[in-house]
Design a protein around this motif. Structure first.
Motif: not given
Length: 549
Positions: A409, A414-415, A418, A458, A462, A465, A546, A549
């Motif tokens: 990450i 993160a995208r 994931y 994940m 999120l 976050h 996201y 992130l």
């Protein structure tokens, strides 16, 4: 320093060591041991006490129905829990008691039924190969072999009642207990520790699942210990029970929670203050005096003396009824995350509940309805054993992949992590459909572990976050035009809402998978469905908010 007349809470704002995070995650390790025993032995136990196979999936549907409605409510209540032991630990203990009762009832339902009047005749021949020593099937739709002795098919209502109650309690409590365990970890750790903490949580889950499946494959009946406890199944459930109790005690004694009244946000003294961030409208339970302060979403902050915290009265609009409405009226970002999590869980449920049957039939060419002693029956039993060993690899790969998630990450964002994690599982499931070979089962099963690690980490990273950022994305402002009533959102509620998607997934799959397999005439449909659902989850993950992130 965070001090109070009842104790010192300065440990809350300190960075946690790896060992502390392991202790905080120990409960989920025990839960995964329970899952392994449940998926391995519940179906044959139900068949042996006379539950018709046509009702087997209905038994599996009961728990997700309860969980879908109750888990978010538990999360909401835990956000407002005023117990002196904290907000999350009372729920961990309560649900753990449900797990313990389930672990006692499932293997002993027949015994309790006998004591209360159920009559079992002595079997006149062998009983279908579902013996305690060798069976480790996880299939919930397998019909009983036609040569099954008549004594097994006779109705035994009390035995069935006790066992079904145990199954529902065990399955529901295992699923529901994960939410307060995860929220407890997030509450008592700093935001900087969340990624490592959730990764540790997933590692412990994979570790427990892997050992649980291996433990279920040991022939305990051939040991003196197994004989003294009454057979293979009772040994496994007894060991799992003891392991679960030890793990839960380790977790709830790891770090002392700050009670809600010590945070200055008790139900009778909740400070009503709208926290704005980029003109967004969502409120949280908070105690901030300055909008520029670091968000705490219900945690205590550095340099805060909780005994000196001013208390303002709770507004009438912040009622439990209004708070529960936030479960339904959620931000768009959270809805997208829930849909993504739903597709992910549906794809993984295909694997976890039906994989060994797929291996026994599609890979080894066996038949669960073949008479004992026949070649097809032996092939099916061998496939079930191989499938269970492959599932231990899936749990192990979950732990290994979790260790790298934080670095992935940080490196790629993160995208892509994931999305690609789900596509890896899509690839593995697709290849098993077109290459139904024993080698492929072992090589490709770790792909499911990648999905499991992603599911455990994940979505909750999120959610945490979102709360630490104090808003849910760029679309919040447009939603406020249609709904001018500000929302109060709690971390426990949102974690529970996201977690409840597992119940929806299990209910939908349990309701329709048997019919799909029957209509297509092959268990390859299971892995085909897993691949398609995982691809849908990857597509939804591209739409998740996201926030950098």
């Amino acid at each position: 320093r965070l001090v109070d007349t009842d104790g010192d809470f300065s440990h809350i704002v300190q960075r946690k060591t790896r060992m502390q995070l392991v202790l905080l995650s120990a409960a989920v390790c025990g839960i995964e041991f329970c899952y392994a025993a449940e998926t391995a032995f519940v179906s044959p136990i139900l068949l042996k006490i006379g539950v018709p196979v046509v009702y087997m999936t209905l038994v599996w549907c009961l728990s997700p129905v309860l969980g879908f409605f109750l888990v978010p409510v538990f999360g909401s209540i835990s956000d407002r829990c005023s117990s002196k032991f904290g907000r999350r630990r009372p729920f961990i203990v309560m649900l753990s008691i449900g797990i313990i009762i389930g672990l006692i009832l499932v293997p002993n339902g027949e015994r309790f039924g006998r004591l209360l009047g159920d009559v079992y005749a002595t079997p006149s021949n062998t009983t279908s190969g579902f013996d305690d020593a060798t069976n480790i099937t996880t299939n919930v739709t397998t019909p009983p072999p036609p040569t099954m002795a008549p004594w097994i098919q006779r109705p035994h209502p009390l035995s069935i009642l006790f066992t079904v109650i145990g199954v529902v309690l065990l399955d529901f409590s295992c699923d529901a207990c994960q939410s307060p365990c995860r929220t407890y970890l997030l509450d008592v750790s700093t935001p900087e520790d969340h990624a490592v903490g959730l990764g540790t949580f997933t590692v412990m889950a994979g570790f427990g699942g892997s050992l649980g499946y291996i433990m279920g494959g040991i022939n305990w009946s051939s040991t003196t210990f197994g004989e003294s406890l009454g057979g293979h199944v009772k040994v496994v459930f007894t060991l799992v029970l003891l392991i679960h109790i030890v793990c839960v005690v380790m977790t709830i004694t790891a770090i002392k929670e700050v009670p809600l009244d010590k945070l200055g946000v008790g139900e009778a003294h909740l400070q009503h203050k709208k926290v704005k961030h980029d003109n967004k409208k969502y409120r949280r339970f908070s105690n901030e005096e300055d909008d520029d302060e670091v968000p705490d979403y219900g945690a205590v902050k550095t340099e805060q003396n909780v005994s000196d915290t001013p208390h303002l009265p709770l507004p009438s609009e912040v009622s439990l009824k209004h708070y529960l409405k936030t479960i339904i009226h959620m931000p768009r970002a959270l809805r997208i995350l829930c849909v993504t999590n739903l597709f992910c869980w549906m794809s993984l449920v295909c694997y976890s509940l039906y994989f060994t049957d797929f291996v026994g039939q599609a890979v080894f060419g066996g038949s669960p309805s073949a008479a004992p002693g026949t070649e097809q029956h032996a092939l099916y039993e061998e496939g079930v054993r191989i499938g269970s060993l492959a599932m231990s690899l899936y749990s192990a790969s979950c732990s290994c992949y979790s260790l790298s998630l934080e670095k992935l990450i940080s490196r790629f964002g993160a995208r892509p992590v994931y999305v690609i994690s789900q596509l890896i599982y899509t690839f593995g499931a697709t290849m098993m459909v077109f290459l139904p070979r024993p080698v492929a089962v072992f090589v490709l099963s770790p792909c499911a572990g990648v999905m499991y690690a992603t599911l455990f980490t994940m979505p909750y990273l999120l959610v945490a976050h979102y709360h630490s950022s104090q808003h849910f994305g760029d679309d919040d402002e447009s939603e406020s035009q249609s709904n001018m009533v500000s929302e109060v959102r709690g971390l426990g509620t949102d974690v529970a809402v996201v977690s409840s998607m597992v119940f929806v997934a299990q209910f939908l799959l349990s309701s329709c998978m048997g019919s799909i397999v029957q209509s297509l005439g092959t268990t390859k449909a299971v892995m085909g469905a897993a691949a398609m659902l995982s691809a849908c989850g990857a597509l939804c993950a591209t739409k998740v908010v996201y926030l950098g992130l």
